[in-house]
Write a protein that holds these residues in place. Structure first.
Motif, PDB file in Angstrom:
ATOM      1  N   PRO A 267       0.807  -1.223   0.000  1.00  0.00           N
ATOM      2  CA  PRO A 267       0.000   0.000   0.000  1.00  0.00           C
ATOM      3  C   PRO A 267       0.840   1.272   0.000  1.00  0.00           C
ATOM      4  O   PRO A 267       0.433   2.283  -0.570  1.00  0.00           O
ATOM      5  N   SER A 268       2.002   1.222   0.640  1.00  0.00           N
ATOM      6  CA  SER A 268       2.840   2.418   0.687  1.00  0.00           C
ATOM      7  C   SER A 268       3.336   2.806  -0.700  1.00  0.00           C
ATOM      8  O   SER A 268       3.297   3.976  -1.081  1.00  0.00           O
ATOM      9  N   LEU A 271       0.791   4.520  -3.100  1.00  0.00           N
ATOM     10  CA  LEU A 271       0.487   5.942  -2.959  1.00  0.00           C
ATOM     11  C   LEU A 271       1.089   6.760  -4.096  1.00  0.00           C
ATOM     12  O   LEU A 271       0.617   7.864  -4.384  1.00  0.00           O
ATOM     13  N   ASP A 316      -6.468  13.142   2.292  1.00  0.00           N
ATOM     14  CA  ASP A 316      -6.631  11.688   2.245  1.00  0.00           C
ATOM     15  C   ASP A 316      -5.295  10.997   1.965  1.00  0.00           C
ATOM     16  O   ASP A 316      -4.976   9.964   2.567  1.00  0.00           O
ATOM     17  N   CYS A 320      -3.403   8.392   4.488  1.00  0.00           N
ATOM     18  CA  CYS A 320      -2.978   7.058   4.068  1.00  0.00           C
ATOM     19  C   CYS A 320      -1.481   6.870   4.281  1.00  0.00           C
ATOM     20  O   CYS A 320      -1.031   5.797   4.705  1.00  0.00           O
ATOM     21  N   ASP A 321      -0.720   7.911   4.001  1.00  0.00           N
ATOM     22  CA  ASP A 321       0.726   7.803   4.168  1.00  0.00           C
ATOM     23  C   ASP A 321       1.102   7.678   5.639  1.00  0.00           C
ATOM     24  O   ASP A 321       2.069   6.986   5.989  1.00  0.00           O
ATOM     25  N   VAL A 345      -3.761  -1.582   6.988  1.00  0.00           N
ATOM     26  CA  VAL A 345      -3.400  -0.659   5.913  1.00  0.00           C
ATOM     27  C   VAL A 345      -3.671  -1.281   4.554  1.00  0.00           C
ATOM     28  O   VAL A 345      -4.046  -0.589   3.602  1.00  0.00           O
ATOM     29  N   LEU A 349      -6.526   1.190   2.823  1.00  0.00           N
ATOM     30  CA  LEU A 349      -6.041   2.160   1.846  1.00  0.00           C
ATOM     31  C   LEU A 349      -6.699   2.027   0.480  1.00  0.00           C
ATOM     32  O   LEU A 349      -7.065   3.047  -0.122  1.00  0.00           O
ATOM     33  N   LEU A 352     -10.038   3.845   0.804  1.00  0.00           N
ATOM     34  CA  LEU A 352      -9.921   5.298   0.899  1.00  0.00           C
ATOM     35  C   LEU A 352      -9.499   5.909  -0.431  1.00  0.00           C
ATOM     36  O   LEU A 352     -10.057   6.928  -0.867  1.00  0.00           O
ATOM     37  N   LEU A 353      -8.514   5.304  -1.080  1.00  0.00           N
ATOM     38  CA  LEU A 353      -7.998   5.878  -2.319  1.00  0.00           C
ATOM     39  C   LEU A 353      -8.987   5.723  -3.466  1.00  0.00           C
ATOM     40  O   LEU A 353      -9.051   6.581  -4.356  1.00  0.00           O
ATOM     41  N   THR A 514      -5.949   4.901  11.793  1.00  0.00           N
ATOM     42  CA  THR A 514      -5.483   5.940  10.879  1.00  0.00           C
ATOM     43  C   THR A 514      -5.420   7.286  11.585  1.00  0.00           C
ATOM     44  O   THR A 514      -4.454   8.044  11.422  1.00  0.00           O
ATOM     45  N   ASP A 580       2.742  13.503  -0.818  1.00  0.00           N
ATOM     46  CA  ASP A 580       2.786  12.614   0.340  1.00  0.00           C
ATOM     47  C   ASP A 580       3.440  13.334   1.513  1.00  0.00           C
ATOM     48  O   ASP A 580       3.636  14.552   1.483  1.00  0.00           O
TER      49      ASP A 580
END
Length: 600
Positions: A267-268, A271, A316, A320-321, A345, A349, A352-353, A514, A580
């Motif tokens: 997930p990271s 982003l 957002d 997330c980050d 996560v 994520l 959310l994204l 979060t 980010d």
């Protein structure tokens, strides 16, 4: 050749923030300005390759020349892998250009290689490191979404063999990335029953008898269309004795133990894809004059919807980050508990994204459907983002990891655990404990992130006006309510997955985590020379958006609270800086010297 060139044994770079920034800046410079139509590695080239449903060969060649795969090799084996959050920052550069490139050249190798780093013999580890240093490819046959993300639905079986072979392999795997181009295969095959039902095999594709293995047709995907997704079938194929990774029957336990690593990094890096979606939407509304250009701070601000949407999408991404940062750093700092955050996560994520992308799509109008041109990258990013959440550690499997743990955490951890170290929320690379695969666990022993919430909430008391303190108090109250609700689930958690309340409580818990991550990042950015992240403005909007998702009534926001955020969005757009936590200089601006956030 730049200094990020392929790292051979003994040539690992130094740790630290400056080194990570240098590697990020180097990649940005070599990729060049994405908006330049003459750039063979620009947005137009990636969109054209996506339309052809093939990888962009020039981009893969660049990453091979730069030795990107050294990022996935531990330092003791001559690579650059030391800290997961630093790894994600580097690979995020690739995902910002093209998610298919990030998956197809890089992250797929990492997912397979960690199995070898964790359980391989010294000879297997050294051989895998040499292969990656030389530009080779390794892929892993993790479970598929079609199997409900259920590891035990693996379709490969291995039976004992005589002579030089340890097993004879049969069955098929319908789809995984790069199998047709892989030099080595990491395969999870059923070898027994119960807890020790699966073993891990590391197979040299070229050494297999050609009449015992066959490639299956390529599977087309809606997103990441440049990824070469296909399958493979084995027919009583002999596998040599040195192919076994770890102990016989240890595959299931190993996979569950490695999920904290895989689930947190994925997930990271994704982003980067969301960053491109936001940047493209900003370009569209700026070109239309809906919001003022960055060089025109007093320019037209005609549509409050556009202003609010851009500011909200930016927040957002920051939210997330924050959670991704904690999830990756927890693998080092709280390995026994990190599986909980990695699962949260990984399934939160994408939700959310995806919602953020939908909100941004309302700003593009008809341009949302563009497949090329100035705004074509938006639709591509929207297609690509959901695909990053599929596979062995998909959303359903991750939620199923969280739900059974909630009753025990509610009884034994929440509002009782000690606060975690400040390092859990630090952005700077360097100084984390080494990655210890032996301490990883899919079941948490505690919840240090939730334990940080009371202290972080108390730190908001100094905020003028008390608005932030009120919001953080509401979030802390949500945790207290969760404690009561989760304690009412089945005491040992075994039937919690069947309880209709379990999923809803897990979703609420992930949102509370979060918020705790955002508070922790903000809290530990305070001090001399503090920049944007130390300002309460972004945190106020972040907590408001999270509480609204939780259905919690929030106090009336301050007048024009989103205007400073919109100004930051436009400033980063005009200055070619990332959306980010790191505010990284990007190619296309006046500088990609790697200074970023702390230089402002």
């Amino acid at each position: 050749m730049p200094s990020t060139g392929r790292a051979g044994p003994g040539s690992a770079g130094t740790d630290g923030e400056a080194e990570v920034r240098r590697r990020v800046a180097e990649l940005e410079r070599w990729f060049g300005d994405p908006a330049d139509p003459a750039n063979p590695l620009g947005t137009a080239a990636f969109l054209a390759a996506d339309a052809r449903e093939e990888p962009l060969a020039a981009a893969e060649l660049l990453l091979e020349r730069l030795g990107l795969t050294a990022e996935f090799v531990p330092r003791e084996l001559g690579g650059r892998l030391t800290e997961l959050d630093a790894l994600a920052r580097v690979v995020r550069v690739v995902f910002r250009r093209d998610a298919a490139l990030g998956l197809g050249y890089g992250f797929t190798d990492f997912q397979a290689a960690v199995v070898i780093w964790a359980a391989g013999s010294p000879a297997q580890r050294q051989a895998a490191a040499r292969l990656l240093h030389g530009g080779g490819r390794i892929v892993a046959a993790y479970p598929e979404l079609a199997s409900g993300s259920n590891f035990l639905a693996n379709e490969l079986t291995a039976r004992p063999a005589e002579g030089a072979a340890v097993a004879r392999l049969s069955g098929r795997k319908e789809s995984f990335t790069n199998v047709s181009r892989a030099d080595r295969l990491v395969l999870f095959a059923r070898t027994g029953e119960g807890r020790h039902s699966h073993s891990v095999l590391l197979v040299d594709r070229a050494a297999l008898p050609a009449d015992r293995v066959a490639d299956l047709p390529r599977r087309r995907t809606r997103g990441v269309r440049g990824c070469l997704v296909a399958g493979i079938e084995f027919a009583d194929c002999p596998v040599p004795a040195d192919a076994l990774v770890g102990e016989p029957g240890g595959g299931l336990e190993l996979t569950l133990r490695l999920f904290p690593v895989i689930r947190s990094v994925g997930p990271s890096v994704a982003l980067g894809c969301a960053d491109t979606a936001l940047r493209t939407a900003v370009a569209c509304v700026v070109d239309r004059g809906v919001v003022g250009r960055p060089s025109e701070p007093d320019g037209p601000q005609t549509l409050s919807h556009a202003r609010s949407t851009l500011a909200g999408a930016f927040v957002d991404l920051l939210m997330c980050d924050c959670l991704a940062l904690v999830a990756t750093r927890a693998v080092h700092l709280a390995p026994a508990d990190s599986g909980l955050y990695a699962a949260a996560v990984k399934y939160l994520l994408p939700q959310l994204l995806t919602d953020t992308s939908y909100e941004l799509s309302t700003l593009l109008g008809a341009e949302f459907h563009d497949r090329d041109g100035a705004y074509g990258a938006f639709a591509k990013s929207v297609r690509d983002l959901p695909m990053i959440g599929l596979g062995a550690a998909g959303s359903a499997a991750c939620r199923a990891t969280v739900v059974p743990q909630l009753p025990r955490l509610a009884r034994e951890s929440w509002l009782r655990d000690a606060e975690p170290p400040a390092e859990l929320f630090r952005l700077e690379a360097g100084g984390l404990p080494p990655l210890d695969f032996g301490r990883l666990s899919p079941a948490a022993t505690g919840d240090p992130l939730a334990a940080s919430l009371p202290g972080s909430a108390a730190a908001t008391a100094a905020d003028p006006g008390g608005h932030l303190a009120e919001l953080s108090g509401l979030l802390a109250a949500e945790l207290a309510g969760l404690r009561e609700g989760c304690a009412a689930l089945d005491r040992d958690g075994r039937s919690a997955l069947l309880d209709p309340r379990g999923r809803a409580l897990a979703d609420r818990y992930a949102l509370v985590l979060t918020g705790a991550a955002c508070l922790g990042v903000w809290r530990h950015q305070q001090g001399p020379g503090a920049g944007f992240l130390a300002d309460p403005g972004w945190l106020t909007v972040a907590l408001t958006r999270l509480l609204r998702r939780l259905g919690t009534p929030t106090p009336k926001p301050p007048v024009d609270q989103e205007e400073p955020l919109l100004a930051e969005v436009l400033a980063r757009f005009g200055g070619h800086r990332s959306y980010d936590l790191y505010d990284t200089p990007l190619a296309g601006g006046t500088s990609t010297d790697g200074e970023g956030r702390d230089s402002r």
